[in-house]
Design a protein around this motif. Structure first.
Motif, PDB file in Angstrom:
ATOM      1  N   ASN A  63       0.804  -1.223   0.000  1.00 29.20           N
ATOM      2  CA  ASN A  63       0.000   0.000   0.000  1.00 29.20           C
ATOM      3  C   ASN A  63       0.837   1.274   0.000  1.00 29.20           C
ATOM      4  N   THR A 114      -5.216  -1.808  -0.159  1.00 34.36           N
ATOM      5  CA  THR A 114      -6.212  -0.770   0.145  1.00 34.36           C
ATOM      6  C   THR A 114      -6.688  -0.020  -1.108  1.00 34.36           C
ATOM      7  N   VAL A 118      -5.977   5.137  -2.073  1.00 31.68           N
ATOM      8  CA  VAL A 118      -5.173   5.268  -0.852  1.00 31.68           C
ATOM      9  C   VAL A 118      -3.684   5.196  -1.199  1.00 31.68           C
ATOM     10  N   ASN A 122      -0.792   7.885  -0.341  1.00 30.29           N
ATOM     11  CA  ASN A 122       0.404   7.516   0.435  1.00 30.29           C
ATOM     12  C   ASN A 122       1.682   7.931  -0.281  1.00 30.29           C
TER      13      ASN A 122
END
Ligand SMILES: Cc1cc2nc3c(=O)[nH]c(=O)nc-3n(C[C@H](O)[C@H](O)[C@H](O)COP(=O)(O)O)c2cc1C
Length: 347
Positions: A63, A114, A118, A122
């Motif tokens: 992620n 995710t 997202v 990030n």
């Protein structure tokens, strides 16, 4: 302290240990490693400078949560993902198993992540291009499990994320997403290569696009993939993902095997592709690397860069420093002036 923490983590359930490692890394609880005078390991590939050939393989930072910590541990590049358009939970737990005596892992995670929104936030929040101009970010993309047409998902993720990475990987080789590996069959593979290249052109992008391949393909599939790769001038192949052949572990577990027992199998694929493509397609070699000698073996068979995953989880936070220092001294001992000179020496 970090060595002790790693020893404790190794005795926990593997997925819990992974999640705790990600938390600790996010909190800055890791040794900041500086490795100097690595010029002998430097290469420029796809117009990008790699300080060393050692990167983190996809699946650890699914992620894009720990980009900076991973790069601070001594990796010269990190491959984020596999990221899919929508978030997804993956397969039922337990889904990571250790085989300590064999230095292997079996995982059946199934692209738990995710999702691309997202993931994008990030990367942007990590300010990575300002903090780490000299490091390389790969983005490994895939499809959601319930998607009928894989290309639609790849398009969505490519459009959303390609500006944020230095290279893109199309993952066609996870054994944990039903039907995915069918896309390595020649007609499917060729179609995906064409569609992704067209998408890149439509976006006026020049980002290198690599394809990650399974170690379980037949000789005919290798030949087909090599021909299609040459005909379409692809930027690179990642060899290899995990293997469904777990005979060396004597287990009925579902999923893909990584770590030491994958070493020889993935090496053979590297050698075959290097020969079939006359060294014209860049290869990132991955599978069962535990020490500097393993890195040199893969590079001598034709890999320009390498990645590690399982040995990082087995050996802990100082592993990449050791690999890097050992690699430098080994190539000096063997009389090379730069790491690029070893590529394909034993093919
Ligand atoms: C727990 C786990 C999760 C993985 N997840 C991914 C993934 O999401 N995408 C991918 O392309 N490869 C994934 N892989 C495969 C690794 O990137 C790598 O190709 C494989 O583990 C072989 O390298 P190793 O022997 O150094 O572990 C995963 C491997 C493991 C062990």
């Amino acid at each position: 302290m970090y060595k002790l923490a790693h020893r404790i983590l190794k005795n926990l359930n593997p997925e819990l240990a992974h999640n705790l490692s990600i938390k600790a890394l996010k909190m800055g609880l890791y040794p900041k490693i500086r490795i100097q005078n690595t010029e002998i390991l430097e290469q420029t590939i796809w117009g990008r400078r790699f300080q060393t050939p050692i990167g983190l393989s996809a699946g650890f930072d699914k992620n894009a949560e720990v980009i900076k910590p991973i790069l601070n541990l001594g990796f010269s590049f990190t491959e984020l993902g596999t990221v899919t358009p929508m978030p997804q939970l993956g397969n039922p737990k337990p889904r990571i198993h250790r085989f300590d005596a064999k230095k292997a892992l079996v995982n059946s995670l199934g692209f738990n992540n995710t999702g691309m929104e997202v993931f994008e936030k990030n990367i942007i929040n990590s300010n990575i291009k300002e903090n780490f101009q000299d490091k390389i970010i790969g983005i490994n993309i895939g499809n959601n499990k319930d998607t009928k047409e894989i290309i639609k998902d790849l398009e969505k993720v490519f459009n959303q994320l390609h500006r944020l990475g230095d290279y893109i990987v199309i993952n066609l080789s996870s054994p944990n997403t039903p039907g995915l590996r069918e896309n390595l069959k020649s007609n499917h593979f060729e179609k995906i290569v064409n569609q992704i290249h067209r998408l890149r052109d439509d976006n006026h992008s020049k980002i290198p696009i690599l394809f990650k391949i399974s170690p379980d393909i037949t000789d005919q599939e290798k030949k087909d993939i090599a021909l299609i790769s040459l005909a379409n001038d692809i930027d690179g192949l990642i060899l290899t993902n995990t293997s469904i052949d777990k005979s060396s572990l004597n287990t009925n577990l579902q999923g893909g095997m990584s770590g030491h027992p994958l070493f020889l199998k993935s090496n053979k694929i590297i050698r075959d592709f290097y020969t079939l493509t006359s060294g014209k397609i860049k290869i990132i070699g991955v599978g069962g690397i535990f020490d500097a000698n393993d890195i040199l073996t893969k590079m001598k068979l034709g890999a320009s860069l390498v990645q590690v995953y399982s040995s990082f989880t087995y050996e802990g936070p100082y592993h990449i420093k050791k690999l890097t220092i050992d690699l430098m001294s080994q190539i000096q001992q063997e009389g090379y002036r730069n790491i690029s000179e070893v590529i394909g020496q034993h093919s």
